[in-house]
Design an enzyme around this catalytic site. Sequence first.
Site, PDB file in Angstrom:
ATOM      1  N   ILE A 207       0.817  -1.202   0.000  1.00  0.00           N
ATOM      2  CA  ILE A 207       0.000   0.000   0.000  1.00  0.00           C
ATOM      3  C   ILE A 207       0.864   1.271   0.000  1.00  0.00           C
ATOM      4  O   ILE A 207       0.521   2.269  -0.609  1.00  0.00           O
ATOM      5  CB  ILE A 207      -1.006  -0.028   1.192  1.00  0.00           C
ATOM      6  CG1 ILE A 207      -2.304   0.701   0.805  1.00  0.00           C
ATOM      7  CG2 ILE A 207      -0.436   0.542   2.439  1.00  0.00           C
ATOM      8  CD1 ILE A 207      -3.252  -0.128   0.017  1.00  0.00           C
ATOM      9  N   CYS A 208       2.064   1.199   0.619  1.00  0.00           N
ATOM     10  CA  CYS A 208       2.888   2.419   0.658  1.00  0.00           C
ATOM     11  C   CYS A 208       3.439   2.746  -0.716  1.00  0.00           C
ATOM     12  O   CYS A 208       3.613   3.908  -1.071  1.00  0.00           O
ATOM     13  CB  CYS A 208       4.002   2.290   1.696  1.00  0.00           C
ATOM     14  SG  CYS A 208       5.207   1.033   1.300  1.00  0.00           S
ATOM     15  N   THR A 209       3.698   1.699  -1.531  1.00  0.00           N
ATOM     16  CA  THR A 209       4.128   1.941  -2.899  1.00  0.00           C
ATOM     17  C   THR A 209       3.008   2.629  -3.680  1.00  0.00           C
ATOM     18  O   THR A 209       3.234   3.612  -4.386  1.00  0.00           O
ATOM     19  CB  THR A 209       4.480   0.609  -3.592  1.00  0.00           C
ATOM     20  OG1 THR A 209       5.583   0.026  -2.919  1.00  0.00           O
ATOM     21  CG2 THR A 209       4.838   0.819  -5.043  1.00  0.00           C
ATOM     22  N   ASN A 212       2.587   6.233  -2.128  1.00  0.00           N
ATOM     23  CA  ASN A 212       3.672   7.224  -2.123  1.00  0.00           C
ATOM     24  C   ASN A 212       4.664   7.126  -3.273  1.00  0.00           C
ATOM     25  O   ASN A 212       5.109   8.147  -3.782  1.00  0.00           O
ATOM     26  CB  ASN A 212       4.454   7.103  -0.810  1.00  0.00           C
ATOM     27  CG  ASN A 212       3.541   7.225   0.383  1.00  0.00           C
ATOM     28  OD1 ASN A 212       2.658   8.075   0.397  1.00  0.00           O
ATOM     29  ND2 ASN A 212       3.731   6.366   1.366  1.00  0.00           N
TER      30      ASN A 212
END
Lengths: 421, 544
Positions: A207-209, A212
Amino acid sequence: MSHGNGQAHTQTHAHVDKVLEKGGPFTDEYFQAGKDVKKFLREQCKVLIIGAGGLGCEIVANLALTGFSDLHIIDMDTIDVSNLNRQFLFRSSDVGKSKAVAAADFVMKRIPNVKVTAHHNKIQDFGDDFYMQFNLVVCGLDSVEARRWINATLYNMVDDDNPESLKPLIDGGTEGFKGQSRVILPTISSCYECSLDMLTPPTTFPICTIANTPRLPEHCIEWASVLEWPKVFPSKKLDNDDPDHIEWLLNKSLTRATEFNIEGVNWSLVQGVVKNIIPSVASTNAIIAASCCNEAFKIATTTAAYLNNYMMFIGNEGVFTYTFEHQKRESCVVCGGETMDLEVKDEMIVEDLLEILKQKAEFQVRKPSLSNDQGNIYLQYPPQLEEYTRQNLSKSLSDYKGQTILVTDANLPFKLSLRLV
Amino acid sequence: MDLEQITSAEFKVTDQRPDHKTRRYDRQLRISRLWAAAGQSALENARVLVINGSATSSATLKNLVLPGIGHFTVMDDQLVTDADIGNNFFLEPESVGKPRATETVRLLLEMNDSVQGEGLVKNPYHVLETQPDFFTNFSAVILHNTETDLTLKLSDLAWSNHLPLFSMKTSGFYASLRVQLPEQTIIDTHPDAIVDLRLNKPFEQLKKFVQSTDLNKVSDNDHAHIPYIVVLIKQLDEWKKSHDGALPKNITEKREFKKVMDSHRRKGVDEQNFDEAQSQAYRAFQSNDIPHQVAELYQDDSLKNLSKDSSPFWFLVASLKVFSDRHGVLPHPGTLPDLHTDTQTYVHLQTIYKNKAREDVEELKSILIGIIDKFSVSINIFSDDLIGAFAKHSAFLKVIKGSSIGDEYTSPRRDVISSGISDEFTESAYAIYVAFIISDAFSEKYKRQPGDCKLEDFENDVMRVNSELEKVTKDLCGKEPSKVISDSLLELVRGGGSDLPNTAAFLGGLASQEIIKVITNQYIPIDNYCIIDLIKSTTSVLKM
Ligand SMILES: [Zn+2]
């Protein structure tokens, strides 16, 4: 010479009869050539086909031609235009109709003396008494979930004192130019669940990829579908089949891709990512379905030994098949039956355990609920109990060490028993 | 604004939606993973001829009609019998007594409006005599259970006209597919992944990029976002300095390499890039030299005998050779797999690789222009797409040199036959191959398939094939037949040349897949004889 419907076509089975009127060097010694085997095949044997898609269409046609005359077919889907390139029992005018009904009607129209009963249903709509009526089950599905369900259901149906309760399950699957067919004898051979760790895990993006550091066009599409859609339409479910929704996702992901200088977002990719579409082609479906039906024919007639128990097919570089006996997995949650030891770290909490159960190849339990001999630890349903048990998610797993924890999932008809060590 | 208003405002229909045709073929064109638009267009321009409107032929054609082949012809002068409607899904009870050719074509065409088909109620022998040119107007010729002399005549014709020919046979649970190809040169072989990171031989721009990053001088966050490629190249540089320029050779050195690399991790920081560097380290241990199969291509006679009549492929290989002699590496494919880093760095690195690939293609093209100039060949036959695709796939090129069916008959493969009748090979493929040869010999003599008889005459046929078998074994190998071959032969005769629905569907699936590979010139077709054993559920490929 004039023929028509209603008249006897006495030589209709001439080809198949070649291998039913006499045994061969590889035929089982119990094989009784002639009348009886023909009668069982053509009048008594009842076969269930699960799935009326790419594989299912091939399977129902092959089984009918082989001489099986009492077929049932289940599928919950309706026909889409993208099915027409390989699901050969459907025409443009069938778009929107039930796959099971259209496939059954077509086969009965083409082949005389075969009865195909269609069920426009989910397999979970039926219970043991329904499945008990069949001699064989042939499965041509693209859903892992549905296969796990039927596999566990047929396993649980086996009653040692009633040989009729053991239903051979023949399972086929394809992806592009690759595929596999296998024969599962519940309780005797390895089962579908035993081989769960052989599946390639679905591609997931952290999810962070997505949020962000997008790098691929797929990351932009996931951003639009996973993060943006619920934000803009909090009360509306994303419908992967609605072209308006796909269009919205396309525009959103294009904007994000442009912002980050990422190339390659287009309609086809958006659809592929959100629907997790598996590329599929008629020829591979034909090969795998033929193999499944050939095994069904050999099991029903004993005219030749059947597959023991797994054939892997790879067709992109030359042609390669690997036929082998897949072994039971001791830790299989369906046929292993033992409590499994699961190693956990002291700093882990109950929520981490849920994640492990979802991610690990041999579990793949999507919505796990947990309990122990003192009661519920965490329940996914109903909402009141979910809310009530949610507080346990932050509890340390060290509190549960050495205990036996039961894992259940409403979608899977089995319990997984774990001991945390 | 309420939700509905937002919805209608956001949903504007544009021209990005796929048309009907794209939607129909969506699954096979998907993300260019199957055969993409170029392959689809080759398929739509193809015309195939099928001899015999049998179950196997229909099963093959079904899988060509569904994905949208341009045109197909079925040649067959037989009328539909009861037995035909019992195993062929593309015949119906009303078809009995009508020509097989037109009936199968009619029902096959129902599946796809955009395909054209024609049923020819003609005898292939007759057409061969009166208009042999007829057979050369196709992209591929497909045979099923044709008599040996017809197979030989048609395969000779196809061989001398450089046409692909597919000869299928079935009997009971056994089947075979013989593929007779003129030289096939394949660029898009669809390897699982095209990854060339140049870790071992970084080019100038990549070197600069690596040097611009200092592992020790960046913040923790930046350190955790350094692409693993940079980590590996730096580590490899250091290693080479202390090892006379050599790569880590054995397991001890490889472990040592990984251990030193891991010591650069920042304490207490979650560094996925270093996890990736560990798991991808094996790529750093590979030389970036010219792959073996490409070096082999450079030795090919077609390259030595390059002339103005050579195919574009060989001019491209000639150019590739100059390129790789010059640089010691192949052109860069321009691809970069996903890796843990921030967007800006990824896009930057991706641009570096893409630019290198573009440069390499330009250089390859200028080499090519120099070469074709000597042969007065026009550059117009080399589109930029072709040169680009060639450069991108240069590590995975494949050449198949066909062999003719005629040669197989005039000079039998003693080694294969010997394996087939020997006790040493329990593998059934060789034995089934020999069984098919014996069956052919029987058919030539008796004008029917062995076992295609009344039940009471069966034993007689078995005796006859066994005496054929003995002849072959004695003549060719001076040995007694083994149990494997006797059993396989008996099973084949039990099949009696029948076309079981499942065997037909299996072989039809396999044959259509190979035909699509050859027509689209993508993927790698079998080379060149596939034996299918549906008792053991195996396939094997033999080379004739
Ligand atoms: Zn199991």
